[in-house]
Scaffold this active site. Sequence first.
Site, short mmCIF file in Angstrom:
data_model
loop_
_atom_site.label_atom_id
_atom_site.label_comp_id
_atom_site.label_asym_id
_atom_site.label_seq_id
_atom_site.Cartn_x
_atom_site.Cartn_y
_atom_site.Cartn_z
N ARG A 33 4.65 -13.21 4.50
CA ARG A 33 5.57 -12.07 4.38
C ARG A 33 6.99 -12.57 4.18
O ARG A 33 7.41 -13.55 4.80
CB ARG A 33 5.57 -11.21 5.64
CG ARG A 33 4.25 -10.58 6.00
CD ARG A 33 4.42 -9.62 7.15
NE ARG A 33 3.16 -9.29 7.79
CZ ARG A 33 3.05 -8.43 8.79
NH1 ARG A 33 4.12 -7.84 9.27
NH2 ARG A 33 1.87 -8.18 9.34
N SER A 41 2.62 -4.26 3.86
CA SER A 41 2.06 -3.56 5.02
C SER A 41 2.99 -2.43 5.47
O SER A 41 3.30 -1.54 4.69
CB SER A 41 1.80 -4.57 6.15
OG SER A 41 1.11 -3.98 7.21
N HIS A 42 3.44 -2.46 6.72
CA HIS A 42 4.29 -1.41 7.26
C HIS A 42 5.75 -1.85 7.31
O HIS A 42 6.58 -1.17 7.94
CB HIS A 42 3.82 -1.05 8.68
CG HIS A 42 3.85 -2.22 9.62
ND1 HIS A 42 2.90 -3.21 9.56
CD2 HIS A 42 4.71 -2.58 10.58
CE1 HIS A 42 3.19 -4.13 10.48
NE2 HIS A 42 4.28 -3.76 11.11
N LYS A 81 -2.07 -10.69 2.02
CA LYS A 81 -3.15 -10.79 2.99
C LYS A 81 -4.35 -11.38 2.27
O LYS A 81 -4.64 -11.00 1.13
CB LYS A 81 -3.48 -9.42 3.58
CG LYS A 81 -2.35 -8.84 4.43
CD LYS A 81 -2.72 -7.49 5.02
CE LYS A 81 -1.58 -6.94 5.87
NZ LYS A 81 -1.91 -5.60 6.44
N ASP A 134 -0.55 3.63 7.49
CA ASP A 134 0.63 2.83 7.20
C ASP A 134 0.70 2.54 5.71
O ASP A 134 -0.06 3.10 4.92
CB ASP A 134 0.62 1.54 8.04
CG ASP A 134 -0.43 0.54 7.59
OD1 ASP A 134 -1.41 0.95 6.95
OD2 ASP A 134 -0.27 -0.67 7.87
N ASP A 173 -0.18 0.18 3.72
CA ASP A 173 -1.31 -0.36 2.96
C ASP A 173 -2.65 0.11 3.48
O ASP A 173 -3.69 -0.44 3.12
CB ASP A 173 -1.24 -1.89 2.90
CG ASP A 173 -1.51 -2.57 4.24
OD1 ASP A 173 -1.17 -1.97 5.28
OD2 ASP A 173 -2.04 -3.69 4.25
N ASP A 178 -4.30 0.10 6.41
CA ASP A 178 -5.17 -0.55 7.39
C ASP A 178 -4.79 -0.21 8.83
O ASP A 178 -5.42 -0.71 9.77
CB ASP A 178 -5.24 -2.07 7.18
CG ASP A 178 -3.91 -2.77 7.34
OD1 ASP A 178 -2.91 -2.13 7.72
OD2 ASP A 178 -3.86 -3.99 7.06
N ARG A 179 -3.79 0.66 9.02
CA ARG A 179 -3.43 1.14 10.36
C ARG A 179 -3.59 2.65 10.41
O ARG A 179 -3.17 3.36 9.50
CB ARG A 179 -1.98 0.78 10.70
CG ARG A 179 -1.73 -0.69 10.92
CD ARG A 179 -0.30 -0.89 11.39
NE ARG A 179 0.01 -2.27 11.67
CZ ARG A 179 0.97 -2.67 12.49
NH1 ARG A 179 1.71 -1.77 13.11
NH2 ARG A 179 1.20 -3.95 12.69
N HIS A 185 -4.99 -0.89 14.00
CA HIS A 185 -6.09 -1.52 13.27
C HIS A 185 -7.40 -1.20 13.98
O HIS A 185 -7.52 -1.40 15.19
CB HIS A 185 -5.91 -3.04 13.21
CG HIS A 185 -4.76 -3.49 12.37
ND1 HIS A 185 -4.87 -3.71 11.01
CD2 HIS A 185 -3.47 -3.75 12.69
CE1 HIS A 185 -3.69 -4.11 10.53
NE2 HIS A 185 -2.84 -4.14 11.53
#
Length: 466
Positions: A15, A104-105, A114, A239, A241, A243-244, A326
């Site tokens: 990141r 991501s977030h 990832k 979120d 992407d 995944d949350r 997650h």
Amino acid sequence: MHVFHPSILRRYDIRGIVGETLSEADARAIGRAFATQAAAVDASPSVAVGFDGRLSSPALEAALVEGLSDAGASAVRVGLGPTPMAYFAHAHLKTTGMIQVTGSHNPPDHNGFKMMLAGKPFFGGDIERLGAIAADGAWADGQGSRRDEDVSDAYLAALDGGFTPGGRPLSVVWDPGNGAAGVLTERLIARLPGRHAVINAAIDGRFPNHHPDPTDPATLRQLQAAVAEQGADLGIAFDGDGDRLGVIDGRGRILWGDQYLLLLAREVLEAHPGAPILADVKASQTLFDEIAAMGGKPVITATGHSLIKTRMAELGAPLAGEMSGHVFFADRYYGFDDALYAAVRLLSVVARLPGTLADWFDTIPRPLNTPELRIDCPDEKKAAVVDGVRARLKAAGAEVSEVDGVRVSRDGGWWLLRASNTQAVLVARAEAPDQAALGALVDEIAAQVSREGLDPAALRAAAGLS
């Protein structure tokens, strides 16, 4: 040779800030080094590649694919979508590896990568080796290939397979937060029974309506208002992407990750009596106690999606989750974190409850707890601070779990201090049966970090205490 900015190669992923610590040249080097590692697994490696909706993602994806090709790999481009769709593509297409370009977030000017290799999380030492390959220029040379592959229909069919028919029709409001799951959310709800509405579905990397992080209560206010306006049974948030998972009930109350995991665990344990159910060290003791009461085996794990997926595979666990949202289903699914799939499973459980989700929420124990409390600490000091606190606690004979940092049991409650894996902060949390006990635990955390030379002045305010 290529040297990355030292801040971007993190424990679980890569990141950085685009234009400052992360560039297209980095993406190209990541592709080339990853393909080199994949060639050790497969003489003709293939890599599923996806990207999220950030403004910088298409250019980073193109550079990444160029790097993969330059090292002789076949890049299978699955396009714009949530990270779980790229995970799915890896399993569905049986590629050697996968890479998702995603921030991501994180804020809009951040981005990252990832990865998975041979069906396993790519993290820790794998990422260190990737950096070393690039720094040494020790990557493979070759002429790879590129092709586009639309897996969205197959992915939606897999999501749809998570819904168990029966129960009452639900009214649901969905908020992808202008993130990468927006288009697929609209396609998904067309396949589900009940009444559904989506807000912030348009994919927009500027995130114009709110930041896409459902662990932040401020990001859920728009969803709470929409649920109230429509009289919905619940609201679902993702979120950036996908995944949350974030969840609110029909009364606008937030269900945190350890709370809705309890509801999901009940169904899984009916199918797998006595199975291990994993949750990270930040989860409420209520979750672990209730899983045991249902006949399951509660397991506390270190925080981090890659660590949890690895531990799930080791134990053969059908379900795991962490406070960050997650959720990992190996029961009837692939074992990776997929907020869309978890949402579908949750809806099928809620539809079969004797009452509403809000009614069920009223029945579970809800001790008082703090949100995540963040204490600024230089990266190079984090481990030493936690070690110092741990040594004092053990010398004093405290009951301490060392799974991830220190989790200290006190009368009817507990507190946690651990080093963040992604930021220059320590993360603390506390849980207690009443406000006075909670305040005492937060004061104990403050005293411990103060003895390590850190400033805990803002802890009580961040914990919502006077």
